[in-house]
Motif scaffolding. Structure first.
Motif, short mmCIF file in Angstrom:
data_model
loop_
_atom_site.label_atom_id
_atom_site.label_comp_id
_atom_site.label_asym_id
_atom_site.label_seq_id
_atom_site.Cartn_x
_atom_site.Cartn_y
_atom_site.Cartn_z
N LYS A 156 0.83 -1.21 0.00
CA LYS A 156 0.00 0.00 0.00
C LYS A 156 0.86 1.26 0.00
N LYS A 157 1.94 1.25 0.79
CA LYS A 157 2.84 2.41 0.84
C LYS A 157 3.44 2.68 -0.54
N ILE A 158 3.86 1.63 -1.23
CA ILE A 158 4.50 1.81 -2.54
C ILE A 158 3.48 2.20 -3.60
N VAL A 159 2.32 1.58 -3.60
CA VAL A 159 1.28 1.93 -4.57
C VAL A 159 0.87 3.39 -4.41
N GLU A 160 0.72 3.83 -3.17
CA GLU A 160 0.24 5.20 -2.91
C GLU A 160 1.36 6.24 -2.95
N SER A 161 2.58 5.80 -3.25
CA SER A 161 3.71 6.74 -3.32
C SER A 161 3.68 7.58 -4.60
N TYR A 162 2.79 7.22 -5.50
CA TYR A 162 2.75 7.91 -6.81
C TYR A 162 1.30 7.94 -7.30
N GLU A 163 0.91 9.05 -7.88
CA GLU A 163 -0.40 9.12 -8.54
C GLU A 163 -0.41 10.23 -9.58
N THR A 164 -1.12 9.96 -10.67
CA THR A 164 -1.28 10.97 -11.72
C THR A 164 -2.52 11.81 -11.43
N THR A 165 -3.58 11.15 -11.03
CA THR A 165 -4.77 11.80 -10.48
C THR A 165 -5.13 11.06 -9.21
N LYS A 166 -6.07 11.56 -8.46
CA LYS A 166 -6.40 10.98 -7.15
C LYS A 166 -6.69 9.48 -7.25
N GLY A 167 -5.82 8.68 -6.59
CA GLY A 167 -6.05 7.24 -6.53
C GLY A 167 -5.75 6.48 -7.80
N LYS A 168 -5.00 7.09 -8.71
CA LYS A 168 -4.69 6.41 -9.98
C LYS A 168 -3.23 6.60 -10.36
N GLY A 169 -2.70 5.59 -11.06
CA GLY A 169 -1.36 5.69 -11.63
C GLY A 169 -0.29 4.91 -10.89
N ILE A 170 0.60 4.27 -11.67
CA ILE A 170 1.82 3.67 -11.13
C ILE A 170 2.98 4.15 -12.00
N PRO A 171 4.16 4.37 -11.42
CA PRO A 171 5.25 4.98 -12.19
C PRO A 171 5.93 4.02 -13.14
N ILE A 172 6.14 4.46 -14.39
CA ILE A 172 6.96 3.69 -15.32
C ILE A 172 8.40 3.77 -14.82
N GLY A 173 9.05 2.64 -14.65
CA GLY A 173 10.42 2.64 -14.17
C GLY A 173 10.61 1.84 -12.89
N ASN A 174 9.57 1.74 -12.07
CA ASN A 174 9.67 0.93 -10.86
C ASN A 174 9.66 -0.55 -11.21
N LEU A 175 10.51 -1.33 -10.54
CA LEU A 175 10.46 -2.79 -10.69
C LEU A 175 9.11 -3.32 -10.23
N THR A 176 8.58 -2.74 -9.16
CA THR A 176 7.28 -3.18 -8.65
C THR A 176 6.16 -2.87 -9.65
N SER A 177 6.31 -1.78 -10.41
CA SER A 177 5.27 -1.43 -11.39
C SER A 177 5.12 -2.49 -12.46
N GLN A 178 6.23 -3.12 -12.84
CA GLN A 178 6.18 -4.19 -13.84
C GLN A 178 5.35 -5.36 -13.34
N LEU A 179 5.55 -5.70 -12.06
CA LEU A 179 4.76 -6.79 -11.47
C LEU A 179 3.31 -6.36 -11.28
N PHE A 180 3.10 -5.14 -10.79
CA PHE A 180 1.74 -4.66 -10.58
C PHE A 180 0.95 -4.63 -11.89
N ALA A 181 1.64 -4.27 -12.99
CA ALA A 181 0.98 -4.24 -14.30
C ALA A 181 0.50 -5.64 -14.70
N ASN A 182 1.34 -6.64 -14.47
CA ASN A 182 0.95 -8.01 -14.81
C ASN A 182 -0.17 -8.52 -13.91
#
Length: 327
Positions: A156-182
Motif C-alpha cells: 500500500k505504501k509503494i502503490v500510494e507513493s505515486y499518482e497521476t490523479t487521485k487514486g490512480k497511476g503507477i510509475p513507469i520505471g519501478n520494478l514493482t510497477s512491472q509486477l503490478f501491471a501483470n
C-alpha cells in the motif's frame, strides 16, 4: 542484503548508488528498522523523459526505495507468477518481446493451418495504462493472494507513493510497477482465455492480439473486452489503436510484422536502427567513443534483426556502416 545484491548489478558506477554503498550496513539496517516499526515512508520521485521510441515520462525512485522495491518483488513474484497465463510476455523471466513475437508467429501458423486458410488479427492497446491503474482495484487484486498484513502495508505504501490523479497511476520505471501491471492485466488475460474462450491470444504489456478465422467473432470480442476493462479495471481501449487485419496484410506486434511464410522488422524500428547507428558513428568521429563501442551497438541492432527475415537488411546496414565510417 539479497535485495541490495540484486539491485546493484550494473549500477555500481552510478553516483547515488556509490553514495548509498559508502554506508551500506547503516542504510540497510535503518531500512530494516523502518519496516519493522512501520515508520518507512517512500521518498519523492525524480521525473525525466526518454524516447523509447515514443516519449515516455519515467519516474525514478531513490536508491533506498529501489532496494525496497527489489525486496518486495522477490517476495511477491514467486506467489503471483504461477497465476499468469503463458501468453503474457511482458516483464517475466524467460519471456520478453522476441519470444512474444515468436508465439504470435506460431499462433498464425496454427490457426491458418500453415497459411492455407485465411485468418484475422484484432490488435488492441490500453489507453494510458500506467497513468490509469486504479489503486483500489490493484490493492484488492493483491489482497486476493497475499494475506500477510505487514506485506500488504508495504504494498500500500509503494502503490500510494505515486499518482497521476487521485487514486490512480503507477510509475513507469519501478520494478514493482512491472509486477503490478501483470497482476492488474492478469484479470484481462483470464477473461479473454476463460470467459471468451479465445484460443489464440498474445499480450505484451498493454498491447494484445487475438486471432480467429471469423472477423465477426473478433468484433464481438472487442465489444465485450471494452466493457470488461471499463467496468472491472476502470481502463479504456485506445480507440485510435484498434486494428482488425487479415494475416496476409501483416500483423504488427512488438516491433515486428508477421506475414505468411516470413517476418519483417517494422518500418519505424528499421528507421530507428539506422538513425541510432548514424548517431553512434557521429559520436565516434568526434572522438567521444571507440571502435569497440561502435561494434557493441551494431551487434545489439543485428540481434534485433535476427528475429525476422532480414538478411538483405543486415547486409545493407553493414554496407552503410562501412560507408559512413569511410566518408
Amino acid at each position: 542484503m539479497q535485495a541490495w545484491d540484486e539491485f546493484k548489478k550494473g549500477k555500481r558506477d552510478k553516483p547515488d548508488v556509490g553514495y548509498f554503498e559508502l554506508h551500506l550496513e547503516d542504510n540497510l539496517f535503518k531500512l530494516h528498522r523502518e519496516l519493522r516499526n512501520k515508520t518507512y515512508r517512500h521518498s519523492p520521485y525524480t521525473g525525466f523523459y526518454i524516447h523509447d521510441p515514443k516519449v515516455r515520462h519515467i519516474h525514478k525512485a531513490t536508491v533506498r526505495d529501489r532496494v525496497i522495491h527489489h525486496a518486495l518483488f522477490s517476495a511477491l513474484n514467486p506467489l503471483f507468477e504461477p497465476t499468469f497465463i503463458p501468453e503474457s510476455y511482458s516483464c517475466r523471466k524467460g519471456y520478453g518481446t522476441h519470444k512474444g513475437f515468436k508465439k504470435l508467429v506460431h499462433c498464425c501458423r496454427k490457426i491458418s493451418r500453415n497459411y492455407t486458410v485465411g485468418c484475422w488479427a484484432l490488435k488492441c492497446d490500453v489507453r494510458k495504462f500506467f497513468d490509469s491503474v486504479d489503486h483500489e482495484i490493484l490493492l484488492k487484486l493483491v489482497k486476493a493472494r497475499i494475506k500477510d498484513p505487514d506485506t500488504l502495508w508495504l504494498v500500500k505504501k509503494i502503490v500510494e507513493s505515486y499518482e497521476t490523479t487521485k487514486g490512480k497511476g503507477i510509475p513507469i520505471g519501478n520494478l514493482t510497477s512491472q509486477l503490478f501491471a501483470n497482476i492488474y492485466l492478469n484479470s484481462l488475460d483470464q477473461f479473454v482465455k476463460h470467459h471468451l474462450k479465445v484460443k489464440y491470444y498474445v499480450r505484451y504489456a498493454d498491447d494484445f492480439i487475438i486471432l480467429d478465422e471469423d472477423f465477426r467473432f473478433l468484433l464481438g470480442a472487442l465489444g465485450k473486452i471494452g466493457e470488461f476493462v471499463g467496468k472491472e479495471l476502470k481502463l479504456e481501449l485506445h480507440q485510435d489503436k484498434i486494428s482488425l487485419r487479415r494475416l496476409t496484410w501483416g500483423v504488427d506486434f512488438v516491433g515486428y510484422v508477421a506475414l505468411p511464410y516470413y517476418q519483417i522488422v517494422r518500418t519505424k524500428t528499421k528507421r530507428r536502427i539506422y538513425r541510432k547507428v548514424r548517431e553512434n558513428i557521429d559520436i565516434y568521429r568526434r572522438g567521444k567513443s571507440d571502435v569497440t563501442s561502435i561494434n557493441q551497438s551494431v551487434q545489439s541492432y543485428l540481434g534485433i534483426l535476427k528475429h525476422a527475415d532480414t538478411h538483405k537488411l543486415e547486409l545493407d546496414l553493414k554496407n552503410q556502416i562501412l560507408f559512413w565510417l569511410g566518408s
